[in-house]
Design an enzyme around this catalytic site. Structure first.
Site, mmCIF file in Angstrom:
data_model
loop_
_atom_site.group_PDB
_atom_site.id
_atom_site.type_symbol
_atom_site.label_atom_id
_atom_site.label_comp_id
_atom_site.label_asym_id
_atom_site.label_seq_id
_atom_site.Cartn_x
_atom_site.Cartn_y
_atom_site.Cartn_z
ATOM 1 N N HIS A 1 -19.817 -45.371 -20.376
ATOM 2 C CA HIS A 1 -19.419 -44.521 -21.505
ATOM 3 C C HIS A 1 -18.081 -43.845 -21.184
ATOM 4 O O HIS A 1 -17.948 -43.126 -20.196
ATOM 5 C CB HIS A 1 -20.532 -43.486 -21.687
ATOM 6 C CG HIS A 1 -20.410 -42.630 -22.895
ATOM 7 N ND1 HIS A 1 -19.673 -41.469 -22.904
ATOM 8 C CD2 HIS A 1 -20.940 -42.736 -24.128
ATOM 9 C CE1 HIS A 1 -19.759 -40.898 -24.093
ATOM 10 N NE2 HIS A 1 -20.531 -41.655 -24.862
ATOM 11 N N CYS B 1 -12.600 -38.796 -28.696
ATOM 12 C CA CYS B 1 -12.897 -37.933 -27.549
ATOM 13 C C CYS B 1 -12.505 -38.582 -26.223
ATOM 14 O O CYS B 1 -12.159 -37.872 -25.274
ATOM 15 C CB CYS B 1 -14.385 -37.582 -27.506
ATOM 16 S SG CYS B 1 -14.863 -36.348 -28.721
ATOM 17 N N GLY C 1 -26.437 -36.346 -16.942
ATOM 18 C CA GLY C 1 -26.165 -37.704 -17.421
ATOM 19 C C GLY C 1 -24.820 -37.787 -18.106
ATOM 20 O O GLY C 1 -24.133 -38.799 -18.027
ATOM 21 N N HIS C 2 -24.454 -36.721 -18.784
ATOM 22 C CA HIS C 2 -23.140 -36.671 -19.424
ATOM 23 C C HIS C 2 -22.315 -35.590 -18.730
ATOM 24 O O HIS C 2 -22.461 -34.410 -19.013
ATOM 25 C CB HIS C 2 -23.281 -36.336 -20.911
ATOM 26 C CG HIS C 2 -22.018 -36.603 -21.695
ATOM 27 N ND1 HIS C 2 -20.761 -36.247 -21.246
ATOM 28 C CD2 HIS C 2 -21.827 -37.204 -22.895
ATOM 29 C CE1 HIS C 2 -19.866 -36.614 -22.144
ATOM 30 N NE2 HIS C 2 -20.482 -37.202 -23.144
ATOM 31 N N HIS D 1 -28.430 -34.077 -22.509
ATOM 32 C CA HIS D 1 -27.182 -33.312 -22.678
ATOM 33 C C HIS D 1 -27.343 -31.812 -22.479
ATOM 34 O O HIS D 1 -26.561 -31.025 -23.005
ATOM 35 C CB HIS D 1 -26.586 -33.551 -24.073
ATOM 36 C CG HIS D 1 -25.997 -34.920 -24.262
ATOM 37 N ND1 HIS D 1 -26.636 -36.060 -23.886
ATOM 38 C CD2 HIS D 1 -24.802 -35.320 -24.780
ATOM 39 C CE1 HIS D 1 -25.874 -37.109 -24.182
ATOM 40 N NE2 HIS D 1 -24.764 -36.683 -24.707
ATOM 41 N N GLU E 1 -12.993 -44.229 -28.793
ATOM 42 C CA GLU E 1 -13.397 -42.954 -29.386
ATOM 43 C C GLU E 1 -12.304 -41.896 -29.217
ATOM 44 O O GLU E 1 -11.665 -41.803 -28.162
ATOM 45 C CB GLU E 1 -14.693 -42.487 -28.691
ATOM 46 C CG GLU E 1 -15.242 -41.205 -29.275
ATOM 47 C CD GLU E 1 -16.509 -40.737 -28.563
ATOM 48 O OE1 GLU E 1 -17.169 -41.554 -27.900
ATOM 49 O OE2 GLU E 1 -16.819 -39.536 -28.681
ATOM 50 N N GLU F 1 -20.266 -47.296 -26.032
ATOM 51 C CA GLU F 1 -19.145 -46.396 -26.315
ATOM 52 C C GLU F 1 -18.203 -46.365 -25.122
ATOM 53 O O GLU F 1 -17.701 -45.299 -24.742
ATOM 54 C CB GLU F 1 -19.632 -44.982 -26.626
ATOM 55 C CG GLU F 1 -20.579 -44.911 -27.810
ATOM 56 C CD GLU F 1 -20.853 -43.485 -28.265
ATOM 57 O OE1 GLU F 1 -20.603 -43.192 -29.433
ATOM 58 O OE2 GLU F 1 -21.299 -42.656 -27.434
ATOM 59 N N CYS G 1 -18.551 -34.713 -32.270
ATOM 60 C CA CYS G 1 -17.922 -34.234 -31.039
ATOM 61 C C CYS G 1 -16.405 -34.219 -31.160
ATOM 62 O O CYS G 1 -15.734 -33.391 -30.539
ATOM 63 C CB CYS G 1 -18.345 -35.101 -29.857
ATOM 64 S SG CYS G 1 -18.232 -36.869 -30.169
ATOM 65 N N CYS G 2 -15.860 -35.144 -31.962
ATOM 66 C CA CYS G 2 -14.401 -35.290 -31.979
ATOM 67 C C CYS G 2 -13.673 -34.158 -32.705
ATOM 68 O O CYS G 2 -12.654 -33.677 -32.185
ATOM 69 C CB CYS G 2 -14.011 -36.640 -32.572
ATOM 70 S SG CYS G 2 -14.789 -38.056 -31.744
#
Lengths: 651, 651
Positions: free
Chosen positions: A262, A332, A186-187, A135, A330, A314, A413-414
């Site tokens: 994801h 997010c 990756g994200h 990340h 989720e 996720e 994160c949310c």
């Protein structure tokens, strides 16, 4: 800006909009007064703020390496929320807090421009070592988005320059040229951020870097993440997520046709793809975005706009696989869907994107935050059965966080994502196109000063949306001005009327909007009435989880049953196919909220002979008439804990 | 044997029983001809046999440390299955294969008696280092059970002595005395094995060690597994399973009141508890077993006898939590329930235990093995929706092994477990008590020579069970003899008749058995007719997953719908409440099997307007009459892949 862009709409930034009363004013007030301070408190308490002093002793009670790697992103999102909030509500004290934080961030920057507290202090050797999992670029992206928002609100360049320097370092390292690494995150997240940085600075290199990251994705053979793993001495086959579908790099982006893996990663990536198609006019990229979108809404979205049924990744599984109780959905992911839908409209102006935006916003997004503004859901299932032994966290099904919001999350994160979205919601209300059209997407009480070419158009809205469908708009202009006003007729609305200065206006919607083209004068008023009956919604016959069941919706709001109103064993409640359903305001519910009531039956044995299973012939099934009461889904779990259910059996 | 045992029944070991035709004869033939050789082939191919030569190079294509730790147990279970099979079907070639293997095992034993290939060769330092996770005692247990079975079949002592020496080493190390370690296995299994070793050798120390392991469980403060973890330099809080409920050591065994955690561990433990209560007459231990049993059958068992809804812990969650599609219900858990139920009967003679044994055996156990005998399910859900992208193993829901049996499993505990249970099924047919009563638990064609005190009673059974309920028994005795013959009336049967030598016999069942007490003569015959109508089964109203649905059962067999017979979208099929349901033999199905047919409706939109959700008022729902066809659940997934469903919607 390139010339073709003239034909596409652009959103009106939040600095032109004030939401002065009603639903979103209340939500923004809550975010300002409760959420932003509560998140700051948590950033402080958990060591996230102190981490900017590059102190190695930043252990929480227990080290979570995987989580601490994301710490910087939490700061970034908080700063972004602050930026948006300062736009509409200047607050010297809050600004001072942010400035102090920024000065610590400035000191944390390394001589070469690098800015990541985790890899600067704790795992120096792993800098740029694992883009797949660690990340690093994701953190950079959130910091960039925070910097841009804060700069736009305050005009202070220090944080923008700070992140631009870091972006330059990244741009030096990654790219298609000799001596550069052909990596990508990756994200995904930094791609959207780089587009914003490009817009804020005018520097095309940031746009190009975003393009590079998108185009390079899934291209190389062997796979870039395989190369990285081998460099780390790992066997690429040991990848914990088992498939690069998880991070949408199983194939070149332009060959991808269905959302996969994801869900948040997917949405952030597709939003950036849409940004780039919009900015560059790349038609094939636009087609990729449209194909992915079409698959999402045709096969993989919950009624609430929630995304991603599976906890394991996720994210997405396969078409029509939308389990309710185990749905991960989720917060997010729902927020990211709002981002993507908004961008899709600007690439392909059609109200159906805003329909999805609204669906997600009023249901799966707002479900993520409590009525008090300081507790959060990570996951937003469409059914909840909370009878779990709280001592058995390894039950395999669920834990308390599945049915009670928490004041902070291990992976938080949310919460700041909610804060930044709600603080910036003004930006989602209007768009302009060709200096000649104003789109009105969302309805709520507020004022907007909308630049339209050389002119400025002021629109005052009054609306008690989403509670009712009466909207009043009045236009003010310096001088009589010709332009088109495009009013969105939401997809959920099947009967509506428009009147202009008191007279009925007849017009068919074009791509979801009634377009009123005329010479506008100050004092022109429009009344839009959107009929908002209770609708019974049926699911596509391929969704096995919803078979024989119906959901209730009114306006953009999906409703649900809660145990506190309807008793336990919600699965035993059956709605009659012909029962009248009425919306009435429950004055005792959160200050007055329309609830849905109607007759239903509860089918249960008058006495159960015992055990788990019995021949039906031994059981006397009783049908008791009950009054069913449904509340808006997003309000669930704000009262006594208990069962919740969106899809209701119907006979 | 202690005197009180005289009042409890004892099972008749398989060496007295031959199943000569019909259902179990076919199954045993399959196990003998296909399964036992197929497992041997896999043991060989994967390196499990070679591991007994203490060769360190025993890597499979890819090392799975966690799996290789269990390798010895696979050998143990295979040897056990061979032992049972040799009893009823002597086979010199098979015996030779086993003898060769045993000679390799003998050489593998360490000078101190230790016998574990993994820790002898690959992780020497970890010997006895992690009883919580490393299955060291579990492996020992399976080897002991294999040794006892093989010894009883062949009279060859070498393997029994081999394992007795190992048991002695374990007995030296673990115990309550000064200098001993107060440890116990994370995965119970050795407790049952030690009781068998005690019975085979007469050595009480093995019984005492089993008692120690059971009683020590969850006793110490700090927890024994915490002490172990600290010794390894680990933080006990990092326990991957998060709670000692996972391995039933969260509390002293005698304080446990509900099945919890990993289902196989739980069942093996409770079976051993029941053994010990039976052997020692410990009333409080018997009460623990009864309490656990009562909770299991009242709250946590699937209709098929499957146990353990959750994949995360391979086990239990909370009461009435019995999801169908995501149900884990491991084959080994169903097998272990058969073990426990059998022992419960002998502790508390009541047919309801055999009812559960039968439920599990004919449904969740046999579902684990293909009709060909060489493919296996690990998991036996009650609903399956196989439309999974086979490339996305990280879908979060399922992989192919959830709907297609495989010829071998990464963790292949189930295949040899099936082999040993089916090979030994004869032992589950009869019990004797007080030298005066013979219980007949199961019905199938075969002969039994039953020792009853000094006498011997021969019983010939003829039965086409479970396909029909007609059972004929004839008795042969050397001379007229008085005793009680107790015929089980299965719990599923609500109408039955008994005749003795052609005349109706009137008698009320006592604890599930019709007891015929008389002086028996050779040639006495009994005809038992168990009516076997199709039953609609309803679920307890607390099981939310089954609300509004019904399951079909006939005799002990639970039925299911498969897509190959009923088309896709099984969730859209609704059984009418008043529809007649008939069982008729389908001659084309696996040589002739009764299937259930009846009228149902398929409720689907005549055309779907598109998308995932639509106002119901826009949809025309069509009710098409269909002929529904259900097959026995255990036979599912033996034809074309497709959906499967046990619980069917009912209007």
């Amino acid at each position: 800006m390139k010339s073709h862009i003239k034909t596409l709409p652009a959103s009106v930034y939040l600095d032109h909009i004030q939401l002065t009363d009603g639903f979103w004013n209340q939500k923004q007030t809550l975010i300002r007064n409760r959420t932003i301070p509560a998140i700051y408190h948590q950033l402080d308490k958990t060591g996230r703020l102190a981490s900017w002093d590059l102190n190695p002793d930043r252990q929480e009670p227990k080290r979570h390496k995987v989580i601490e790697m994301f710490w910087d992103s939490d700061t970034g999102k908080w700063l972004e929320a602050v930026g948006y909030s300062l736009h509409t509500h200047p607050d010297a004290e809050l600004e001072k807090l942010a400035d102090e934080l920024i000065s610590r961030m400035v000191k944390a920057q390394q001589p070469d421009g690098y800015l990541n507290t985790y890899f600067t202090v704790l795992e120096k050797d792993m800098r740029w070592g694992n883009l797949r999992d660690f990340h690093e670029l994701y953190n950079a992206g959130h910091l960039i988005e925070g910097a841009v928002a804060y700069y736009k609100a305050t005009g202070k360049r220090d944080v923008l320059d700070l992140l631009a320097r870091y972006a330059d370092l990244i741009n030096e390292r990654y790219g298609p040229n000799e001596g550069q690494e052909r990596g990508y995150p990756g994200h995904p997240e930094i791609e959207m951020a780089l587009v914003k940085l490009y817009e804020a600075t005018g520097e095309e290199r940031y746009l190009d870097l975003a393009k590079f990251f998108v185009d390079e994705r899934g291209q190389q053979e062997p796979h870039f993440f395989d190369q990285e793993a081998i460099r780390r001495g790992e066997d690429p086959d040991d990848y914990w997520a088992q498939t690069y579908r998880y991070c949408q790099s199983h194939a070149p982006l332009r060959e991808q046709t269905e959302p996969t893996g994801h869900a948040v990663r997917a949405m952030y990536l597709y939003a950036a793809v849409t940004d780039l198609a919009h900015e560059t006019g790349d038609e094939s990229l636009a087609q990729v975005a449209k194909t992915l979108w079409q698959d999402l809404v045709a096969h993989q979205m919950y009624l609430t706009g929630g995304l991603g049924p599976a906890r394991a990744n996720e994210g997405f599984t396969f078409e029509y696989d939308l389990p309710n109780e185990t749905g991960y959905t989720e917060t997010c992911a729902a927020i990211a869907l709002v981002f993507w839908a908004h961008r899709m409209f600007h690439l392909d102006p059609d109200g159906r994107y805003i329909d999805v935006l609204e669906r997600s916003l009023y249901n799966s997004v707002l479900s993520g935050i409590s009525q008090q503004g300081d507790e959060y859901f990570y996951s937003n299932p469409l059914s909840s059965y909370p009878n779990v032994d709280p001592h058995d966290h390894f039950s395999g099904i669920t834990s308390a966080e599945y049915y009670r919001r928490k004041e902070w999350l291990l992976c938080p994160c949310c919460p700041p994502n909610l804060a930044r979205l709600v603080s910036s919601i003004g930006s989602y209300f209007y768009s302009t196109q060709d200096d000649n059209r104003i789109y009105v997407h969302l309805y709520n009480t507020g004022t907007a000063d909308i630049p339209l070419g050389e002119k400025s158009v002021k629109i005052d809205q009054t609306a008690n949306y989403p509670w009712d469908g009466d909207v009043r708009l009045s236009v003010s202009v310096d001088a009589a001005t010709s332009f088109e006003l495009a009013l969105r007729i939401p997809g959920w609305c099947r009967n509506y009327s428009v009147s202009l200065n008191g007279e009925a206006y007849d017009g068919q919607p074009e791509a979801g909007y009634i377009v009123i083209s005329r010479e506008w004068q100050s004092g022109d008023t429009i009344a839009l009435t959107l009929d908002m009956p209770v609708e019974r919604i049926g699911a596509n016959p391929h969704i096995r989880e919803d078979a024989g069941q119906v959901a209730l919706q009114r306006g953009p709001l999906v409703y649900c049953l809660e145990e506190v109103d309807n008793g336990p064993q919600l699965a035993n409640i059956v709605l009659k196919a012909d029962a009248a359903l009425e919306a009435t305001v429950d004055e005792d519910l959160f200050g007055g909220v329309p609830v849905i009531k109607g007759k239903a039956v509860r089918i249960e044995p008058s006495t159960w002979p015992g055990g788990l299973y019995q021949p039906q012939s031994l059981v006397d099934y009783k049908r008791s008439e009950i009054q069913l009461k449904a509340i808006p889904y997003y309000l669930w779990a704000n009262r006594e804990p208990g069962e919740m259910r969106v899809w209701i059996r119907e006979d």
